[in-house]
Design an enzyme around this catalytic site. Structure first.
Site, short mmCIF file in Angstrom:
data_model
loop_
_atom_site.label_atom_id
_atom_site.label_comp_id
_atom_site.label_asym_id
_atom_site.label_seq_id
_atom_site.Cartn_x
_atom_site.Cartn_y
_atom_site.Cartn_z
N ASP A 70 -1.93 8.75 8.56
CA ASP A 70 -2.87 7.48 8.93
C ASP A 70 -2.99 6.58 9.83
O ASP A 70 -1.40 6.46 10.14
CB ASP A 70 -4.29 6.15 8.23
N SER A 114 0.65 -1.67 0.18
CA SER A 114 0.09 0.04 -0.05
C SER A 114 1.05 1.63 0.10
O SER A 114 0.58 2.50 -0.36
CB SER A 114 -1.07 0.18 1.22
N HIS A 144 0.84 4.41 7.26
CA HIS A 144 0.97 4.91 6.10
C HIS A 144 1.59 6.82 6.52
O HIS A 144 0.77 7.15 6.88
CB HIS A 144 -0.29 5.52 4.90
#
Length: 384
Positions: A322, A40, A325
């Site tokens: 977040d 991600s 990340h």
């Protein structure tokens, strides 16, 4: 687990592995394309087209600072490979592999296969569509490569194109987090054993790319797993056990680079130490312009930003967007360090700018090395 002094480990590695880059091998050369594989951190929206994936970032506040808005990037703006592509002079951001528009001449400057939730090993923790590193390379082999073949006059042109492209991998965090730190069977997880399998498996995938025509590789280190807001869970200090797992992989991969490239004649491999950068930021955030490193910029639920929530306004002062990340500000440092740093403890054995200008060999002759042979995984590591 004993805490391994980070800089001591790097010092031992750097004095035991010769650092040399003959200047006569350098010349001005434009990077043809960049192909990105991973998780991600580098995902640009691959999961947007998945009907089963719950790991998506195609909603605000993700992309609040990105020109295209919420595209599926798990941060407020660009991710590290977006920025690296800009530094390399690529004319546009790479399309996600699953994007229906990612075909024809639109893939000539590269494709991004990054898939949220993926790891170096194929996932055994997800009931949704998650493609591990092997599957992502298969996507390149079975779909992208034939498409590229149709765009070139002959195999010589394609071979030259691939040898002057850069192949980037950012993966490994989910292998530890999902198989060990977030697992209900954490007592069954043997970190050194898992690390050993990862270190056997990733060279095999690099070799696959090499046999498909790749010659220039960039592997980003695993970031400090214990310093994210999710891991800290409100604490000021990082979880050292998690960090030690990442550091174990990073130092051992660094030490194995000569062995990996010895089985891929004419190839070059760069290791970008984002772990060290994040540790330095955590130790002294203000020296990098950050004020908040232990909490996220957005309101989170299940690690990710709450859909439609309002993020912090001073995003350049936050390390994490977040719960897992980093922000674009961190990614800017991460990509710039990989691209231009002259310090071998930050990027080894030379930087991505030098890699881009390095002449390559298109020889397909391979030599035997310890990276060959299938990796047999124990039950707790094997795919479901």
């Amino acid at each position: 687990m004993n805490i391994i002094p980070y800089f001591l480990v790097l010092f031992v590695l750097l004095i035991s592995i010769p650092f040399s880059l003959p200047l006569e091998t350098l010349r001005e050369e434009t990077v043809k394309a960049m192909f990105v594989f991973g998780d991600s951190v580098v995902d640009v929206g691959d999961n947007n087209w998945s009907a089963t994936s719950t790991d998506k970032a195609n909603f605000l506040p993700y992309g609040v600072d990105f020109l295209g808005g919420a595209t599926g990037r798990f941060t407020n703006g660009r991710n590290p490979t977006d920025i690296l592509g800009q530094l390399l002079g690529l004319p546009r951001f790479l399309p996600a592999f699953e994007d229906p528009a990612a075909n024809g001449t639109k893939i000539l400057h590269g494709v991004n296969y990054g898939n949220a939730g993926s790891g170096i090993l194929e996932p055994n923790w997800s009931t949704t569509t998650v493609f591990g590193l092997k599957s992502q390379i298969t996507q390149f082999e079975n779909t992208t490569l034939p498409e590229l073949e149709s765009l070139f006059n002959d195999t010589t042109e394609l071979t030259s194109y691939l040898s002057h492209s850069i192949f980037v991998i950012h993966s490994g965090a989910n292998d530890y987090e999902q198989r060990c730190f977030l697992s209900t069977s954490i007592q069954e997880c043997d970190v050194p054993l898992l690390t050993g399998y990862l270190l056997k498996y990733i060279p095999q995938q690099l070799k696959r790319l090499y046999e498909l025509g790749a010659r220039k590789f960039v592997v980003f280190s695993i970031m400090p797993l214990g310093c994210s807001p999710m891991s800290r869970d409100g604490a000021e200090e990082c979880v050292e056990e998690y960090n030690e797992a990442a550091l174990l992989f990073n130092t051992q991969f660094n030490a194995s680079m000569d062995n990996i490239t010895s089985g891929m004649p004419g190839s070059s491999l760069v290791f970008a130490n984002s772990y060290g950068l994040l540790i330095d930021i955590n130790d002294d955030p203000s020296s990098f312009g950050f004020k908040v490193d232990s909490t996220s910029c957005c309101t989170t639920e299940r690690m990710l930003c709450v859909n439609g929530s309002t993020p912090c306004t001073n995003r350049t002062e936050y390390v994490y967007f977040d719960s897992v990340h980093p922000t674009e500000s961190v990614y800017l440092l991460m990509a710039t360090q990989a691209y231009e740093s002259e310090l071998p403890n930050q990027v080894y054995p030379f930087n991505v700018k030098q890699l881009a200008n390095l002449t390559t060999s298109i020889s397909t002759t391979t030599t035997s090395s310890s990276v060959s042979g299938a990796v047999q995984l124990p039950a707790f590591l094997a795919s479901a």
